[in-house]
Design a protein around this motif. Structure first.
Motif, PDB file in Angstrom:
ATOM      1  N   ALA A  24       1.154  -1.078  -0.157  1.00 39.72           N
ATOM      2  CA  ALA A  24      -0.255   0.107  -0.156  1.00 39.72           C
ATOM      3  C   ALA A  24       1.121   1.181   0.129  1.00 39.72           C
ATOM      4  CB  ALA A  24      -0.595  -0.401   1.298  1.00 39.72           C
ATOM      5  N   ASP A  25       1.573   0.912   0.609  1.00 37.62           N
ATOM      6  CA  ASP A  25       2.649   2.311   1.026  1.00 37.62           C
ATOM      7  C   ASP A  25       3.809   2.608  -0.502  1.00 37.62           C
ATOM      8  OD1 ASP A  25       4.742   4.806   1.901  1.00 37.62           O
ATOM      9  OD2 ASP A  25       5.899   2.666   2.511  1.00 37.62           O
ATOM     10  N   LEU A  26       4.107   1.403  -1.352  1.00 38.98           N
ATOM     11  CA  LEU A  26       4.749   1.495  -2.428  1.00 38.98           C
ATOM     12  C   LEU A  26       4.407   1.879  -3.435  1.00 38.98           C
ATOM     13  CD1 LEU A  26       6.994  -1.831  -2.473  1.00 38.98           C
ATOM     14  CD2 LEU A  26       7.778   0.542  -1.126  1.00 38.98           C
ATOM     15  N   SER A  27       2.897   1.584  -3.518  1.00 42.67           N
ATOM     16  CA  SER A  27       2.189   2.148  -4.605  1.00 42.67           C
ATOM     17  C   SER A  27       1.813   2.903  -4.199  1.00 42.67           C
ATOM     18  CB  SER A  27       0.802   1.548  -4.095  1.00 42.67           C
ATOM     19  OG  SER A  27       0.709   0.038  -4.501  1.00 42.67           O
ATOM     20  N   THR A  28       1.885   4.431  -3.627  1.00 38.86           N
ATOM     21  CA  THR A  28       2.069   5.155  -3.911  1.00 38.86           C
ATOM     22  C   THR A  28       3.027   6.530  -3.244  1.00 38.86           C
ATOM     23  OG1 THR A  28       3.146   5.882  -1.353  1.00 38.86           O
ATOM     24  CG2 THR A  28       0.406   5.579  -1.252  1.00 38.86           C
ATOM     25  N   VAL A  29       4.397   5.879  -4.229  1.00 41.20           N
ATOM     26  CA  VAL A  29       5.526   6.538  -4.753  1.00 41.20           C
ATOM     27  C   VAL A  29       5.933   6.473  -6.548  1.00 41.20           C
ATOM     28  CG1 VAL A  29       6.457   6.742  -2.836  1.00 41.20           C
ATOM     29  CG2 VAL A  29       7.351   4.505  -3.843  1.00 41.20           C
ATOM     30  N   THR A  30       6.722   7.114  -6.993  1.00 37.93           N
ATOM     31  CA  THR A  30       7.045   6.886  -8.173  1.00 37.93           C
ATOM     32  C   THR A  30       7.909   5.617  -8.681  1.00 37.93           C
ATOM     33  OG1 THR A  30       6.512   9.041  -8.881  1.00 37.93           O
ATOM     34  CG2 THR A  30       7.431   8.186 -10.180  1.00 37.93           C
ATOM     35  N   VAL A  31       9.038   5.826  -7.522  1.00 35.91           N
ATOM     36  CA  VAL A  31      10.280   4.567  -7.669  1.00 35.91           C
ATOM     37  C   VAL A  31      10.587   3.592  -6.962  1.00 35.91           C
ATOM     38  CG1 VAL A  31      12.621   4.090  -8.269  1.00 35.91           C
ATOM     39  CG2 VAL A  31      11.707   6.226  -9.416  1.00 35.91           C
ATOM     40  N   ILE A  32       9.986   2.821  -7.422  1.00 34.18           N
ATOM     41  CA  ILE A  32      10.514   1.162  -5.615  1.00 34.18           C
ATOM     42  C   ILE A  32      12.189   0.538  -6.128  1.00 34.18           C
ATOM     43  CG2 ILE A  32       9.239  -0.696  -5.083  1.00 34.18           C
ATOM     44  CD1 ILE A  32       7.313   1.441  -7.164  1.00 34.18           C
ATOM     45  N   TYR A  33      13.047   0.888  -5.263  1.00 26.92           N
ATOM     46  CA  TYR A  33      13.843   0.033  -5.732  1.00 26.92           C
ATOM     47  C   TYR A  33      13.947  -1.228  -4.973  1.00 26.92           C
ATOM     48  CZ  TYR A  33      15.721   4.614  -7.208  1.00 26.92           C
ATOM     49  OH  TYR A  33      16.228   5.713  -8.022  1.00 26.92           O
ATOM     50  N   ALA A 194      21.233   6.387 -12.426  1.00 22.52           N
ATOM     51  CA  ALA A 194      20.546   7.149 -11.352  1.00 22.52           C
ATOM     52  C   ALA A 194      20.305   8.416 -12.580  1.00 22.52           C
ATOM     53  CB  ALA A 194      21.297   8.224 -10.221  1.00 22.52           C
ATOM     54  N   GLU A 195      20.987   8.354 -13.385  1.00 19.52           N
ATOM     55  CA  GLU A 195      20.441   9.052 -14.417  1.00 19.52           C
ATOM     56  C   GLU A 195      19.402   8.531 -15.509  1.00 19.52           C
ATOM     57  OE1 GLU A 195      23.090  11.762 -17.319  1.00 19.52           O
ATOM     58  OE2 GLU A 195      23.157   9.921 -18.450  1.00 19.52           O
ATOM     59  N   THR A 196      19.251   7.179 -15.883  1.00 14.48           N
ATOM     60  CA  THR A 196      18.561   6.244 -15.825  1.00 14.48           C
ATOM     61  C   THR A 196      17.348   6.424 -15.789  1.00 14.48           C
ATOM     62  OG1 THR A 196      20.323   5.422 -17.184  1.00 14.48           O
ATOM     63  CG2 THR A 196      18.670   4.421 -17.430  1.00 14.48           C
ATOM     64  N   ILE A 197      17.252   6.224 -14.626  1.00 14.40           N
ATOM     65  CA  ILE A 197      16.094   5.939 -13.801  1.00 14.40           C
ATOM     66  C   ILE A 197      15.182   7.676 -13.502  1.00 14.40           C
ATOM     67  CG2 ILE A 197      15.182   6.124 -11.390  1.00 14.40           C
ATOM     68  CD1 ILE A 197      17.279   3.798 -10.771  1.00 14.40           C
ATOM     69  N   ALA A 198      16.326   8.545 -13.484  1.00 14.08           N
ATOM     70  CA  ALA A 198      15.472  10.041 -13.318  1.00 14.08           C
ATOM     71  C   ALA A 198      14.628  10.638 -14.935  1.00 14.08           C
ATOM     72  CB  ALA A 198      17.198  11.193 -13.211  1.00 14.08           C
ATOM     73  N   ARG A 199      15.080   9.768 -16.231  1.00 16.51           N
ATOM     74  CA  ARG A 199      15.197  10.415 -17.270  1.00 16.51           C
ATOM     75  C   ARG A 199      14.144   9.349 -17.589  1.00 16.51           C
ATOM     76  NH1 ARG A 199      20.043   9.407 -20.948  1.00 16.51           N
ATOM     77  NH2 ARG A 199      21.040  10.714 -20.655  1.00 16.51           N
ATOM     78  N   HIS A 200      13.330   8.055 -16.949  1.00 18.21           N
ATOM     79  CA  HIS A 200      12.089   7.711 -16.540  1.00 18.21           C
ATOM     80  C   HIS A 200      11.464   7.970 -16.131  1.00 18.21           C
ATOM     81  CE1 HIS A 200      13.322   4.979 -20.562  1.00 18.21           C
ATOM     82  NE2 HIS A 200      14.401   5.090 -19.974  1.00 18.21           N
ATOM     83  N   SER A 201      12.213   8.894 -14.922  1.00 17.95           N
ATOM     84  CA  SER A 201      10.496   8.974 -14.013  1.00 17.95           C
ATOM     85  C   SER A 201       9.658   9.856 -13.737  1.00 17.95           C
ATOM     86  CB  SER A 201      11.209   9.537 -12.979  1.00 17.95           C
ATOM     87  OG  SER A 201      12.288   8.777 -11.902  1.00 17.95           O
ATOM     88  N   PRO A 202       9.469  10.968 -15.173  1.00 18.98           N
ATOM     89  CA  PRO A 202       8.553  11.476 -14.839  1.00 18.98           C
ATOM     90  C   PRO A 202       7.258  10.869 -16.148  1.00 18.98           C
ATOM     91  CG  PRO A 202      10.583  13.011 -15.850  1.00 18.98           C
ATOM     92  CD  PRO A 202      10.908  11.402 -15.482  1.00 18.98           C
ATOM     93  N   THR A 203       8.059   9.565 -16.467  1.00 18.85           N
ATOM     94  CA  THR A 203       7.387   9.010 -17.724  1.00 18.85           C
ATOM     95  C   THR A 203       6.373   7.310 -16.346  1.00 18.85           C
ATOM     96  OG1 THR A 203       7.420   7.049 -18.314  1.00 18.85           O
ATOM     97  CG2 THR A 203       7.989   9.122 -19.166  1.00 18.85           C
ATOM     98  N   GLY A 204       5.690   7.731 -15.107  1.00 24.11           N
ATOM     99  CA  GLY A 204       5.641   6.337 -14.701  1.00 24.11           C
ATOM    100  C   GLY A 204       5.894   5.980 -13.585  1.00 24.11           C
ATOM    101  N   LYS A 205       5.273   4.967 -13.147  1.00 20.75           N
ATOM    102  CA  LYS A 205       6.054   4.087 -11.711  1.00 20.75           C
ATOM    103  C   LYS A 205       7.180   3.262 -12.402  1.00 20.75           C
ATOM    104  CE  LYS A 205       2.771   3.076  -8.469  1.00 20.75           C
ATOM    105  NZ  LYS A 205       3.699   4.428  -7.377  1.00 20.75           N
ATOM    106  N   MET A 206       7.786   2.917 -11.842  1.00 21.56           N
ATOM    107  CA  MET A 206       9.376   2.054 -12.344  1.00 21.56           C
ATOM    108  C   MET A 206       9.838   1.603 -10.931  1.00 21.56           C
ATOM    109  SD  MET A 206      13.109   3.253 -13.975  1.00 21.56           S
ATOM    110  CE  MET A 206      12.353   3.685 -14.829  1.00 21.56           C
ATOM    111  N   ALA A 207       9.951   0.116 -11.067  1.00 19.08           N
ATOM    112  CA  ALA A 207      10.137  -0.951  -9.856  1.00 19.08           C
ATOM    113  C   ALA A 207      12.431  -1.143 -10.784  1.00 19.08           C
ATOM    114  CB  ALA A 207       9.679  -2.255 -10.157  1.00 19.08           C
ATOM    115  N   VAL A 208      12.855  -1.356  -9.838  1.00 18.05           N
ATOM    116  CA  VAL A 208      14.096  -0.601 -10.096  1.00 18.05           C
ATOM    117  C   VAL A 208      14.920  -2.213  -9.160  1.00 18.05           C
ATOM    118  CG1 VAL A 208      16.493   0.200 -10.002  1.00 18.05           C
ATOM    119  CG2 VAL A 208      14.388   1.228 -10.603  1.00 18.05           C
ATOM    120  N   LEU A 209      15.151  -3.103 -10.200  1.00 21.15           N
ATOM    121  CA  LEU A 209      16.235  -4.103  -9.742  1.00 21.15           C
ATOM    122  C   LEU A 209      17.313  -4.386  -9.436  1.00 21.15           C
ATOM    123  CD1 LEU A 209      13.542  -7.164 -11.375  1.00 21.15           C
ATOM    124  CD2 LEU A 209      13.266  -5.559  -8.562  1.00 21.15           C
TER     125      LEU A 209
END
Length: 275
Positions: A24-33, A194-209
């Motif tokens: 429920a908490d992870l669903s409120t944020v844009t990036v989940i590592y 970090a740069e790659t993640i930041a570039r994609h953050s405005p487009t929607g939710k991302m999970a990062v492995l």
């Protein structure tokens, strides 16, 4: 306080919580590592469980992976579109030349990505570049190699430097006796992701492995991505039972069974790997 395998601890309270409370908490944020020890099969099962839950809530979820460098994005797009079989994929992304850990560890995750046509984002530098930096520093790279570096690299984080100095002192490799070059390599590596993640953050939710070391205390990748694009994020850190882990390691610590590792020989990369 000790917790049994399977426990999820919210570090802001130090208490065990149910999976659904964390989700429920992870669903409120844009990036989940979601971290990992690369050879621990249970850690990859955790990653897939979180990915599945997030996808059920957010069908457009993107998945960023340390295991691929940014030059392979065209091949990753074809995989996500379902237009490449597995044997072709392993050859086209040069899996065993680049990542080298056994594909069986990652297969369920990558099959899930393909089956659901999730955007798959390669985060990393080309894998031959960090070892070169760790020997001769960024200045030793060719102009073509420098083209792959991120626009900005931060060498000023004192906590990050101290953490890596401890790792460096325990993983000295003959011929690699220059900590400053080692640190340049690590920062270039993490700032690229970090740069790659930041570039994609405005487009929607991302999970990062990524490996656990890249999210520990958030100074490896998460804070660097946030400094580029201030998207809210959380970190989930799988940790084997029986060891000590500090509460500042991540937002959530997921306790796993001791040494639940798929022990298949692999050729380790020569740069330090801060799992």
């Amino acid at each position: 306080m000790s917790f049994a395998p399977g426990s999820i601890i919210a570090t802001n309270t130090g208490r065990q919580i149910p999976f659904e409370t964390m989700m429920a908490d992870l669903s409120t944020v844009t990036v989940i590592y979601i971290g990992e020890s690369h050879t621990n099969a249970e850690h990859h099962e955790i990653q897939l469980k979180i990915l599945t839950s997030l996808h059920n809530r957010f069908p457009g979820l993107a998945v960023g992976m340390e295991m691929f460098d940014r030059t392979y994005q065209p091949q990753l797009d074809v995989w996500s579109d379902g237009k490449m079989d597995e044997n072709q994929f392993l050859k086209k992304v040069h899996w065993y030349a680049n990542w080298r850990y056994h594909y069986a560890l990652y297969r369920p995750i990558l099959q899930f990505v393909k089956a659901n046509h999730l955007p798959l984002i390669g985060l990393n530098l080309p894998f031959h570049i960090p070892p070169k930096i760790s020997i001769g520093g960024i200045a030793s790279l060719s102009d073509e190699e420098k083209r792959h570096l991120p626009g900005a690299i931060d060498f000023t984080d004192v906590e990050h430097r101290g953490y890596l100095q401890k790792i460096y002192s325990h993983h000295r490799i003959p011929g690699r006796d220059d900590f400053e070059a080692f640190y340049e390599a690590q920062c270039a590596w993490e700032d690229t992701m970090a740069e790659t993640i930041a570039r994609h953050s405005p487009t929607g939710k991302m999970a990062v492995l990524v490996g656990n070391g890249h999210i520990f205390r958030k100074f490896g990748i998460p804070n660097r991505a946030f400094n580029r694009f201030p998207a809210d994020y959380r970190t989930v850190y799988p940790a084997e039972a029986g060891g000590d882990i500090e509460p500042t390691a991540a937002d959530y610590i997921w306790v796993t069974a001791p040494a639940n590792t798929l022990r298949i020989p692999h050729q380790k990369r020569i740069e330090a790997d801060t799992e």
